[in-house]
Design a protein around this motif. Structure first.
Motif, mmCIF file in Angstrom:
data_model
loop_
_atom_site.group_PDB
_atom_site.id
_atom_site.type_symbol
_atom_site.label_atom_id
_atom_site.label_comp_id
_atom_site.label_asym_id
_atom_site.label_seq_id
_atom_site.Cartn_x
_atom_site.Cartn_y
_atom_site.Cartn_z
ATOM 1 N N PRO A 43 0.667 7.699 -1.430
ATOM 2 C CA PRO A 43 -0.024 6.730 -0.573
ATOM 3 C C PRO A 43 -0.964 5.831 -1.376
ATOM 4 O O PRO A 43 -1.563 6.258 -2.355
ATOM 5 N N VAL A 44 -1.097 4.584 -0.928
ATOM 6 C CA VAL A 44 -1.973 3.613 -1.572
ATOM 7 C C VAL A 44 -3.018 3.187 -0.561
ATOM 8 O O VAL A 44 -2.685 2.766 0.553
ATOM 9 N N ALA A 45 -4.275 3.282 -0.935
ATOM 10 C CA ALA A 45 -5.357 2.875 -0.038
ATOM 11 C C ALA A 45 -5.402 1.364 0.067
ATOM 12 O O ALA A 45 -5.043 0.645 -0.871
ATOM 13 N N ALA A 46 -5.856 0.871 1.214
ATOM 14 C CA ALA A 46 -5.923 -0.580 1.434
ATOM 15 C C ALA A 46 -6.785 -1.262 0.385
ATOM 16 O O ALA A 46 -6.481 -2.382 -0.055
ATOM 17 N N ALA A 47 -7.859 -0.597 -0.050
ATOM 18 C CA ALA A 47 -8.757 -1.200 -1.033
ATOM 19 C C ALA A 47 -8.082 -1.362 -2.390
ATOM 20 O O ALA A 47 -8.515 -2.185 -3.214
ATOM 21 N N GLU A 48 -7.040 -0.574 -2.646
ATOM 22 C CA GLU A 48 -6.357 -0.640 -3.937
ATOM 23 C C GLU A 48 -5.271 -1.709 -3.978
ATOM 24 O O GLU A 48 -4.761 -2.034 -5.050
ATOM 25 N N LEU A 49 -4.889 -2.244 -2.806
ATOM 26 C CA LEU A 49 -3.761 -3.170 -2.739
ATOM 27 C C LEU A 49 -3.951 -4.449 -3.558
ATOM 28 O O LEU A 49 -3.018 -4.864 -4.256
ATOM 29 N N ARG A 71 12.158 -11.991 -7.748
ATOM 30 C CA ARG A 71 11.401 -12.839 -6.814
ATOM 31 C C ARG A 71 11.148 -12.107 -5.508
ATOM 32 O O ARG A 71 10.109 -12.283 -4.873
ATOM 33 N N PHE A 72 12.095 -11.258 -5.106
ATOM 34 C CA PHE A 72 11.900 -10.480 -3.893
ATOM 35 C C PHE A 72 10.952 -9.313 -4.135
ATOM 36 O O PHE A 72 10.196 -8.928 -3.235
ATOM 37 N N ALA A 73 10.973 -8.753 -5.336
ATOM 38 C CA ALA A 73 10.029 -7.684 -5.665
ATOM 39 C C ALA A 73 8.596 -8.200 -5.587
ATOM 40 O O ALA A 73 7.685 -7.478 -5.175
ATOM 41 N N ALA A 74 8.395 -9.473 -5.966
ATOM 42 C CA ALA A 74 7.063 -10.062 -5.887
ATOM 43 C C ALA A 74 6.592 -10.195 -4.453
ATOM 44 O O ALA A 74 5.386 -10.195 -4.180
ATOM 45 N N ALA A 75 7.539 -10.325 -3.519
ATOM 46 C CA ALA A 75 7.192 -10.513 -2.108
ATOM 47 C C ALA A 75 6.964 -9.202 -1.375
ATOM 48 O O ALA A 75 6.413 -9.206 -0.269
ATOM 49 N N ASP A 76 7.366 -8.082 -1.961
ATOM 50 C CA ASP A 76 7.316 -6.807 -1.246
ATOM 51 C C ASP A 76 5.920 -6.471 -0.735
ATOM 52 O O ASP A 76 5.754 -6.040 0.402
ATOM 53 N N LEU A 77 4.922 -6.628 -1.586
ATOM 54 C CA LEU A 77 3.558 -6.256 -1.220
ATOM 55 C C LEU A 77 2.668 -7.459 -0.941
ATOM 56 O O LEU A 77 1.474 -7.299 -0.655
ATOM 57 N N ALA A 78 3.236 -8.664 -1.026
ATOM 58 C CA ALA A 78 2.432 -9.865 -0.799
ATOM 59 C C ALA A 78 2.045 -9.976 0.671
ATOM 60 O O ALA A 78 2.784 -9.557 1.566
ATOM 61 N N GLU A 79 0.865 -10.547 0.918
ATOM 62 C CA GLU A 79 0.477 -10.837 2.292
ATOM 63 C C GLU A 79 1.390 -11.918 2.848
ATOM 64 O O GLU A 79 1.794 -12.824 2.126
ATOM 65 N N PRO A 80 1.750 -11.851 4.133
ATOM 66 C CA PRO A 80 2.683 -12.834 4.699
ATOM 67 C C PRO A 80 2.291 -14.283 4.439
ATOM 68 O O PRO A 80 3.158 -15.116 4.175
ATOM 69 N N LEU A 124 8.757 -2.013 -3.565
ATOM 70 C CA LEU A 124 9.516 -1.910 -2.316
ATOM 71 C C LEU A 124 9.235 -0.597 -1.606
ATOM 72 O O LEU A 124 8.988 -0.569 -0.390
ATOM 73 N N LEU A 125 9.245 0.493 -2.347
ATOM 74 C CA LEU A 125 8.999 1.801 -1.735
ATOM 75 C C LEU A 125 7.556 1.911 -1.247
ATOM 76 O O LEU A 125 7.285 2.558 -0.228
ATOM 77 N N THR A 126 6.643 1.286 -1.974
ATOM 78 C CA THR A 126 5.247 1.284 -1.541
ATOM 79 C C THR A 126 5.089 0.495 -0.248
ATOM 80 O O THR A 126 4.366 0.899 0.670
ATOM 81 N N ALA A 127 5.771 -0.645 -0.159
ATOM 82 C CA ALA A 127 5.709 -1.455 1.066
ATOM 83 C C ALA A 127 6.256 -0.673 2.247
ATOM 84 O O ALA A 127 5.710 -0.738 3.362
ATOM 85 N N ARG A 128 7.308 0.091 2.034
ATOM 86 C CA ARG A 128 7.855 0.918 3.116
ATOM 87 C C ARG A 128 6.865 1.995 3.539
ATOM 88 O O ARG A 128 6.698 2.281 4.727
ATOM 89 N N ALA A 129 6.202 2.597 2.536
ATOM 90 C CA ALA A 129 5.245 3.652 2.843
ATOM 91 C C ALA A 129 4.068 3.118 3.659
ATOM 92 O O ALA A 129 3.475 3.846 4.457
ATOM 93 N N LEU A 130 3.752 1.842 3.449
ATOM 94 C CA LEU A 130 2.635 1.224 4.153
ATOM 95 C C LEU A 130 3.018 0.695 5.527
ATOM 96 O O LEU A 130 2.147 0.348 6.328
ATOM 97 N N SER A 131 4.324 0.606 5.796
ATOM 98 C CA SER A 131 4.769 0.080 7.088
ATOM 99 C C SER A 131 4.593 1.135 8.161
ATOM 100 O O SER A 131 4.459 2.328 7.891
ATOM 101 N N ASP A 132 4.631 0.672 9.405
ATOM 102 C CA ASP A 132 4.428 1.577 10.539
ATOM 103 C C ASP A 132 5.728 2.075 11.141
ATOM 104 O O ASP A 132 5.737 2.722 12.183
ATOM 105 N N SER A 133 6.864 1.742 10.515
ATOM 106 C CA SER A 133 8.155 2.102 11.103
ATOM 107 C C SER A 133 8.402 3.604 11.016
ATOM 108 O O SER A 133 7.925 4.288 10.113
#
Length: 430
Positions: A19-25, A143-152, A219-228
């Motif tokens: 898990p990654v804390a929001a402050a670390e993002l 280029r998609f890896a750069a978007a994985d954790l980027a804010e919308p 990508l895996l980190t973004a999935r872990a942070l999602s609510d799905s």
């Protein structure tokens, strides 16, 4: 496996991030982007170094100028063939595994191309060039890896920054082709194959850097942070789910068409411009300057396109791409003996490609569920490269039968469905 803070977590499999804390993002985003920029420079360098002399090497090995054109076809076929398997791998194991595999395939392909040159085997050379071209799949996927954790609201800028990094390698690559050729003197390797020796080494270095530094996987980190729900998310990662996500989203379909049409129009016009220039007396140095200007248009201004996409919206920049590509086709297609006008047309063509790729990639990422993104992005790269490969082949036939002007006119006509979908999307939003 470690947490973002560095503490080990022995309870998680290696491919699942802690898990990654929001402050670390914010710090994590910056670090991942820095790694992607560095490897993007290396990947661009390896690709451009080899591509600079691919056609010449093919001509020397085959003994035919007509067959030398198959070199570019082979390098485009590589990423098209690898796109879907790479997407499947990344969907299950993350970006790191996919990027490392793509770079290693590129390195092996470059080595096989060198072997084909040494033993004077044209079929072996083409096989090697297909593998070498697959190395560019890593640069596309980055280029998609750069978007994985980027804010919308900053997703397009994240994509464009990584695309911009390719400029450095793309500009340096052709300039080190000559030293690379000289470096293999006395080794029994043709000088024209020297750049591929260097490209293989560069790809290996890029693979090692990704394996060591791209942690945790974006990508895996973004999935872990999602609510799905984990079970539902796992089902949504399949390629079938990716196709379903595109069918269900009009924005995803527009994004897919945008990226494919943009890339096809660019490749078709760009690939035949050197031929058109030689028909009007241009020498190799002038052709190089025109193509360099085109590459600058493609990559150097991508941060501007990213900023515009985030500020004005994806649809606005897709409309800009249609306009720029249309103007480029008009300017280049009517240039005739004016080398300066051709150069302007190719520069604008690069700008149009940049606008279409950045906005289309951002819109595609926005428009599908998080779980399906890797599969949809792989589908996008497959369609894009397949269409461009067909376009490149067709471009040669069109120029030989009708000329460079009609080629540009046909490329402009390809923009019509892209423009129609963009207008339809804008009307729906209104």
């Amino acid at each position: 496996m470690t947490h973002a803070s560095g503490a080990p977590d022995s309870t998680l499999p290696d491919h699942i991030p802690a898990p990654v804390a929001a402050a670390e993002l914010p710090a994590l985003r910056r670090r991942i982007q820095a790694v992607l920029i560095g490897t993007q420079i290396l990947g661009g360098l390896g690709i451009a170094t080899g591509v600079a002399l691919a056609a010449v090497l093919a001509r020397d090995v085959s003994g035919s100028e007509a067959l030398s054109g198959l070199a570019s076809t082979a390098t485009v076929a590589g990423p098209a063939l690898l796109a879907m398997p790479l997407a499947s791998l990344m969907a299950s194991r993350g970006r790191r595994a996919g990027l490392v595999l793509a770079y290693l395939i590129g390195a092996v392909g470059a080595g096989v191309a060198v072997l084909g040159a040494v033993v004077d085997s044209f079929p072996l050379l083409l096989v090697g060039l297909v593998g070498f071209g697959a190395g560019s799949s890593a640069n596309l996927a980055a280029r998609f890896a750069a978007a994985d954790l980027a804010e919308p609201d900053h997703r397009a800028r994240a994509i464009s920054t990584v695309v911009w990094a390719t400029t450095i390698g793309a500009v340096l690559g052709p300039n080190i082709a000559a030293p690379a050729g000289k470096s293999v003197a006395g080794l029994g390797i043709p000088a024209t194959a020297g750049p591929f020796v260097w490209a293989a080494g560069v790809f290996v270095v890029a693979a090692v850097l990704v394996a060591l530094l791209l942690r945790p996987d974006p990508l895996l980190t973004a999935r872990a942070l999602s609510d799905s729900d984990p079970g539902t998310a796992a089902e949504g990662r399949s390629l079938r789910a990716g196709l379903r996500a595109v069918r269900e989203s009009s924005k995803a379909r527009l994004a897919l068409v945008t990226v494919a049409v943009t890339h096809t129009a660019m490749v078709s016009i760009m690939s035949m411009t050197p031929v058109a220039l030689t028909h009007h007396g241009a020498d190799i140095q002038l052709i190089g300057l025109v193509i360099s200007g085109h590459i600058a248009g493609m990559y150097a201004f991508s941060p501007v396109m990213g900023w515009l996409s985030d500020r004005l919206g994806r649809l606005s920049v897709i409309g800009l791409a249609v306009g720029l590509l249309g103007v480029a086709a008009l300017v280049a297609g009517t240039a005739g003996p004016s080398h300066a006008q051709t150069a302007v047309g190719l520069f604008v063509l690069g700008l149009g490609w940049s606008a279409g790729l950045v906005s289309g990639s951002a819109l595609l990422t926005d428009s599908v569920p998080q779980a399906a993104r890797a599969a949809v992005q792989g589908l996008s790269d497959f369609v894009m490269n397949t269409a461009a490969g067909v376009g490149g082949l067709a471009a040669g036939l069109i120029v030989s039968q009708a000329g460079y002007g009609p080629l540009n006119a046909i490329a402009a006509c390809l923009l019509l469905p892209m423009a129609a979908l963009a207008v339809r999307g804008a009307l729906r939003r209104a």
